[in-house]
Design a protein around this motif. Structure first.
Motif, PDB file in Angstrom:
ATOM      1  N   PHE A 130       0.853  -1.184   0.000  1.00  0.00           N
ATOM      2  CA  PHE A 130       0.000   0.000   0.000  1.00  0.00           C
ATOM      3  C   PHE A 130       0.892   1.239   0.000  1.00  0.00           C
ATOM      4  O   PHE A 130       1.757   1.394   0.872  1.00  0.00           O
ATOM      5  CB  PHE A 130      -0.926   0.008   1.209  1.00  0.00           C
ATOM      6  CG  PHE A 130      -1.994  -1.049   1.161  1.00  0.00           C
ATOM      7  CD1 PHE A 130      -3.198  -0.804   0.513  1.00  0.00           C
ATOM      8  CD2 PHE A 130      -1.798  -2.290   1.739  1.00  0.00           C
ATOM      9  CE1 PHE A 130      -4.183  -1.776   0.444  1.00  0.00           C
ATOM     10  CE2 PHE A 130      -2.767  -3.274   1.678  1.00  0.00           C
ATOM     11  CZ  PHE A 130      -3.966  -3.019   1.029  1.00  0.00           C
ATOM     12  N   VAL A 177       3.412  -1.201   4.053  1.00  0.00           N
ATOM     13  CA  VAL A 177       2.829   0.122   3.914  1.00  0.00           C
ATOM     14  C   VAL A 177       3.980   1.113   3.776  1.00  0.00           C
ATOM     15  O   VAL A 177       4.782   1.295   4.696  1.00  0.00           O
ATOM     16  CB  VAL A 177       1.953   0.493   5.119  1.00  0.00           C
ATOM     17  CG1 VAL A 177       1.325   1.876   4.913  1.00  0.00           C
ATOM     18  CG2 VAL A 177       0.870  -0.555   5.334  1.00  0.00           C
ATOM     19  N   LEU A 187      -4.295   5.396   4.553  1.00  0.00           N
ATOM     20  CA  LEU A 187      -3.477   4.223   4.865  1.00  0.00           C
ATOM     21  C   LEU A 187      -3.634   3.811   6.330  1.00  0.00           C
ATOM     22  O   LEU A 187      -3.652   2.618   6.647  1.00  0.00           O
ATOM     23  CB  LEU A 187      -2.006   4.505   4.548  1.00  0.00           C
ATOM     24  CG  LEU A 187      -1.678   4.778   3.074  1.00  0.00           C
ATOM     25  CD1 LEU A 187      -0.186   5.038   2.897  1.00  0.00           C
ATOM     26  CD2 LEU A 187      -2.125   3.619   2.191  1.00  0.00           C
ATOM     27  N   SER A 205       5.852  -1.471   8.175  1.00  0.00           N
ATOM     28  CA  SER A 205       5.851  -0.081   7.733  1.00  0.00           C
ATOM     29  C   SER A 205       7.238   0.304   7.232  1.00  0.00           C
ATOM     30  O   SER A 205       8.252  -0.093   7.799  1.00  0.00           O
ATOM     31  CB  SER A 205       5.429   0.850   8.870  1.00  0.00           C
ATOM     32  OG  SER A 205       6.357   0.792   9.943  1.00  0.00           O
TER      33      SER A 205
END
Length: 263
Positions: A130, A177, A187, A205
């Motif tokens: 993402f 992400v 997000l 992340s």
């Protein structure tokens, strides 16, 4: 003096438990500079003696200097204006800073985190990525790279695709992400939905090294160093360090896989 500049030369000396303490400190910098050592040590589930030893090991003379530098770093991050253009500094200066950011990104990579991710990757999970804005272009390269390695990679390119994609994430999948700021609200909502499911995937992340919401919600945090740059209100911050992290993870996976196959 910046907190990250002080700790960087000492990162490699840390044990696995000390990495976990550092991870907590980076995530909670906004609160720590107003807390005493007993409060922070208790939050890390260690004694004050152990925490003070950690503070000295990462480059500080004591707890007072540790919290003072954290406070300065937090305030500086909040007040520092973004650069107006790439071309405001000399080319030689920009090259030096550019290379320094990549070097710092590589230096703080935690081998324990990478090996844990490699272990998850050995199960050949679906990989979801993402990313929005400028980070999307780095993510497109990562999608290509991991697909070549044989992973099924899902990278939704717009809002509608992202809304559909996260509904198909399984508990054994791996979700990356990528967001330099770490504070993109869409997000964040996606991560919250995933975490609210009964069985949710492992969340990784890839964000800037400042304390931010996305890294705080993730299971694994990989930190990026880069100078935030805007030109005519358009962000043109370098995302090379994001690519570097994802490439190094893949290369470590290949090495890890080879070692497991030879056992």
């Amino acid at each position: 003096m910046n907190f990250f500049e002080i700790i960087n030369p000492n990162i490699e000396k840390l044990t696995k438990n000390e990495y976990e303490i550092l991870d907590y400190v980076i995530k909670h910098m906004n609160e720590i500079h107003n807390q005493n050592i007993r409060e922070v040590a208790a939050a890390c589930f260690v004694s004050t003696t152990t925490f003070l030893r950690f503070v000295r090991k990462i480059g500080f003379s004591g707890y007072s200097e540790f919290t003072t530098v954290i406070k300065y770093t937090v305030l500086n991050d909040q007040e520092k204006p973004a650069a107006t253009a790439t071309f405001d500094m000399k080319q030689s200066d920009y090259r030096e800073e550019y290379l320094k950011n990549i070097e710092e990104t590589v230096r703080v990579l935690d081998d324990n985190k990478l090996n844990s991710l490699c272990e998850l990757m050995m199960n050949r999970p679906k990989i979801f990525i993402f990313a929005k804005g400028f980070s999307k272009y780095a993510a497109e390269y990562v999608e290509y790279l991991y697909t070549l390695e044989g992973f099924l990679v899902v990278f939704p390119k717009n809002f509608e695709q992202r809304k559909l994609a996260y509904r198909n994430i399984g508990k054994d999948d791996l979700v990356f992400v990528m967001s330099y700021s770490g504070d993109d609200q869409e997000l964040i909502r996606i991560i919250q939905v995933i975490k609210n499911q009964c069985d949710f995937a492992s969340l990784v992340s890839v964000t800037g090294a400042n304390n931010n919401s996305i890294q705080n919600l993730s299971d694994y945090n990989l930190y990026v160093f880069s100078d935030e740059i805007h030109d005519k209100k358009i962000e043109i911050t370098s995302h090379v360090s994001m690519i570097v992290i994802m490439e190094l993870l893949l290369y470590q996976f290949r090495e890890y896989k080879g070692g497991q196959e030879n056992v």
